[in-house]
Design a protein around this motif. Sequence first.
Motif, PDB file in Angstrom:
ATOM      1  N   ASN A  83     -23.341 -23.875 -74.695  1.00 41.93           N
ATOM      2  CA  ASN A  83     -23.436 -23.511 -73.285  1.00 41.93           C
ATOM      3  C   ASN A  83     -22.299 -24.093 -72.458  1.00 41.93           C
ATOM      4  O   ASN A  83     -21.992 -23.588 -71.379  1.00 41.93           O
ATOM      5  CB  ASN A  83     -24.789 -23.998 -72.727  1.00 41.93           C
ATOM      6  CG  ASN A  83     -25.034 -23.546 -71.296  1.00 41.93           C
ATOM      7  OD1 ASN A  83     -24.930 -22.365 -70.986  1.00 41.93           O
ATOM      8  ND2 ASN A  83     -25.339 -24.487 -70.417  1.00 41.93           N
ATOM      9  N   GLY A  85     -18.853 -24.649 -70.903  1.00 43.14           N
ATOM     10  CA  GLY A  85     -17.711 -23.755 -70.735  1.00 43.14           C
ATOM     11  C   GLY A  85     -16.393 -24.406 -71.076  1.00 43.14           C
ATOM     12  O   GLY A  85     -15.451 -23.740 -71.514  1.00 43.14           O
ATOM     13  N   SER A  86     -16.291 -25.714 -70.863  1.00 38.12           N
ATOM     14  CA  SER A  86     -15.046 -26.417 -71.111  1.00 38.12           C
ATOM     15  C   SER A  86     -15.318 -27.912 -71.200  1.00 38.12           C
ATOM     16  O   SER A  86     -16.320 -28.411 -70.668  1.00 38.12           O
ATOM     17  CB  SER A  86     -14.033 -26.138 -69.991  1.00 38.12           C
ATOM     18  OG  SER A  86     -12.863 -26.915 -70.153  1.00 38.12           O
ATOM     19  N   ILE A  92     -13.178 -24.331 -65.012  1.00 34.11           N
ATOM     20  CA  ILE A  92     -14.497 -23.809 -64.678  1.00 34.11           C
ATOM     21  C   ILE A  92     -15.379 -23.899 -65.923  1.00 34.11           C
ATOM     22  O   ILE A  92     -14.933 -23.595 -67.030  1.00 34.11           O
ATOM     23  CB  ILE A  92     -14.404 -22.350 -64.207  1.00 34.11           C
ATOM     24  CG1 ILE A  92     -13.651 -22.267 -62.877  1.00 34.11           C
ATOM     25  CG2 ILE A  92     -15.786 -21.719 -64.070  1.00 34.11           C
ATOM     26  CD1 ILE A  92     -13.409 -20.850 -62.402  1.00 34.11           C
ATOM     27  N   GLY A  93     -16.608 -24.324 -65.747  1.00 36.07           N
ATOM     28  CA  GLY A  93     -17.518 -24.445 -66.878  1.00 36.07           C
ATOM     29  C   GLY A  93     -17.642 -25.853 -67.403  1.00 36.07           C
ATOM     30  O   GLY A  93     -18.404 -26.098 -68.339  1.00 36.07           O
ATOM     31  N   MET A  96     -21.514 -28.290 -67.631  1.00 38.07           N
ATOM     32  CA  MET A  96     -22.741 -27.510 -67.685  1.00 38.07           C
ATOM     33  C   MET A  96     -23.767 -28.204 -68.575  1.00 38.07           C
ATOM     34  O   MET A  96     -23.469 -29.180 -69.259  1.00 38.07           O
ATOM     35  CB  MET A  96     -22.453 -26.092 -68.172  1.00 38.07           C
ATOM     36  CG  MET A  96     -21.572 -25.287 -67.212  1.00 38.07           C
ATOM     37  SD  MET A  96     -21.053 -23.693 -67.886  1.00 38.07           S
ATOM     38  CE  MET A  96     -22.634 -22.826 -67.962  1.00 38.07           C
ATOM     39  N   THR A 151     -27.278 -23.023 -60.753  1.00 35.82           N
ATOM     40  CA  THR A 151     -25.843 -22.852 -60.564  1.00 35.82           C
ATOM     41  C   THR A 151     -25.063 -23.774 -61.488  1.00 35.82           C
ATOM     42  O   THR A 151     -24.122 -23.355 -62.161  1.00 35.82           O
ATOM     43  CB  THR A 151     -25.454 -23.150 -59.108  1.00 35.82           C
ATOM     44  OG1 THR A 151     -26.089 -22.211 -58.237  1.00 35.82           O
ATOM     45  CG2 THR A 151     -23.949 -23.061 -58.906  1.00 35.82           C
ATOM     46  N   GLN A 152     -25.463 -25.035 -61.548  1.00 40.23           N
ATOM     47  CA  GLN A 152     -24.716 -26.023 -62.332  1.00 40.23           C
ATOM     48  C   GLN A 152     -25.056 -25.998 -63.813  1.00 40.23           C
ATOM     49  O   GLN A 152     -24.205 -26.294 -64.650  1.00 40.23           O
ATOM     50  CB  GLN A 152     -24.974 -27.417 -61.765  1.00 40.23           C
ATOM     51  CG  GLN A 152     -24.488 -27.612 -60.343  1.00 40.23           C
ATOM     52  CD  GLN A 152     -24.726 -29.028 -59.852  1.00 40.23           C
ATOM     53  OE1 GLN A 152     -24.474 -29.997 -60.557  1.00 40.23           O
ATOM     54  NE2 GLN A 152     -25.227 -29.154 -58.627  1.00 40.23           N
ATOM     55  N   ASN A 155     -24.597 -21.429 -65.345  1.00 44.34           N
ATOM     56  CA  ASN A 155     -23.564 -20.488 -64.950  1.00 44.34           C
ATOM     57  C   ASN A 155     -22.360 -21.277 -64.489  1.00 44.34           C
ATOM     58  O   ASN A 155     -22.490 -22.427 -64.083  1.00 44.34           O
ATOM     59  CB  ASN A 155     -24.061 -19.549 -63.843  1.00 44.34           C
ATOM     60  CG  ASN A 155     -23.288 -18.242 -63.819  1.00 44.34           C
ATOM     61  OD1 ASN A 155     -22.071 -18.239 -63.871  1.00 44.34           O
ATOM     62  ND2 ASN A 155     -23.989 -17.117 -63.734  1.00 44.34           N
ATOM     63  N   SER A 156     -21.193 -20.676 -64.527  1.00 45.65           N
ATOM     64  CA  SER A 156     -19.993 -21.444 -64.224  1.00 45.65           C
ATOM     65  C   SER A 156     -19.090 -20.821 -63.175  1.00 45.65           C
ATOM     66  O   SER A 156     -18.214 -21.496 -62.648  1.00 45.65           O
ATOM     67  CB  SER A 156     -19.177 -21.652 -65.505  1.00 45.65           C
ATOM     68  OG  SER A 156     -18.787 -20.404 -66.062  1.00 45.65           O
ATOM     69  N   ASP A 157     -19.276 -19.540 -62.868  1.00 41.04           N
ATOM     70  CA  ASP A 157     -18.325 -18.896 -61.970  1.00 41.04           C
ATOM     71  C   ASP A 157     -18.975 -18.273 -60.738  1.00 41.04           C
ATOM     72  O   ASP A 157     -18.329 -17.503 -60.021  1.00 41.04           O
ATOM     73  CB  ASP A 157     -17.531 -17.827 -62.715  1.00 41.04           C
ATOM     74  CG  ASP A 157     -18.411 -16.736 -63.305  1.00 41.04           C
ATOM     75  OD1 ASP A 157     -19.653 -16.859 -63.212  1.00 41.04           O
ATOM     76  OD2 ASP A 157     -17.863 -15.768 -63.867  1.00 41.04           O
TER      77      ASP A 157
END
Length: 297
Positions: A83, A85-86, A92-93, A96, A151-152, A155-157
């Motif tokens: 899950n 993102g980075s 972004i991501g 998470m 949100t946090q 999802n990332s964007d």
Amino acid sequence: MRLVWTIIFALVTGTVFAASPEDDYIAARDKAISAIAAMASANDPVETLDAAGAKALTDLEGRLSTILGPLAVADFPANGTINLGSLSDADIGFGMLDGLRYAKSDDGPSLVATTRGLLERWLQSRAAELDENFRLPADIDAALKLDAFYTQAINSDAAFTGTLDLSLKKPEGADIAFARLGGWAQDIGPNPDQQVIVTIVKGNSVMIASAPATPPVPKITACDAVWTSADAAAQKFQEAYQASDLKDETAYDAANVAWEKGDADYRACMGQHLPSEPVFPALLAQAQTLADHMAGK
């Protein structure tokens, strides 16, 4: 002597103070984040950073797969992808919720699975966040009631904005069952792409599912009128700001206040009227079915 006997007991058993798989995962994640931050500080090429990040995420995904095991929820695949993102705080991501995401397609239902322990650690880190815009309560029940959590966490964007909560019958064995209707967007105002979000906490298992509302949420004329009126008022303030030679910040702020209030009033209107719409029973049934499947029914 108590300390001495504790050490001797630990040496004899060899397992009392052994790190758990979750501890190992967190240690590996934090080590990777530190390594990538150091590479960024040293101005390593972007390609090098990307390769290091991809390799670390693959390793972490494998660790999470071992912790969670195969998923057994109807309509979702057995195997998921990480899950996160980075692992770079410049992307972004980053940050998470630690877990695996399961989905058959990019635009269909998705499910993020984690453990209660990993969720509690994640919330504790958010509770200590210096920026109040990203701060969340450490308590799971309290966090699930906040749009900022979704949100946090999953999802990332885009930001999640709730429309109303959906009542659930708690599935047998579940400790927590919570459902909310809402949507992700990068701007405020009416959002036709509504999702049914369901969270189930059962023992050490935590699952958060998101599925497009079926049937779609209809437009409600009275609520659209609330937003249209607010948008018109905000536009006038915006025009006054643009026309001002000194760029009067008062008009700029007033425009934003009008938009934000209009958005809140619109969602309150939807929350009031939607339960009377013909589609509402189907939305409740969709949420309940998701909850039951996630709980093992």
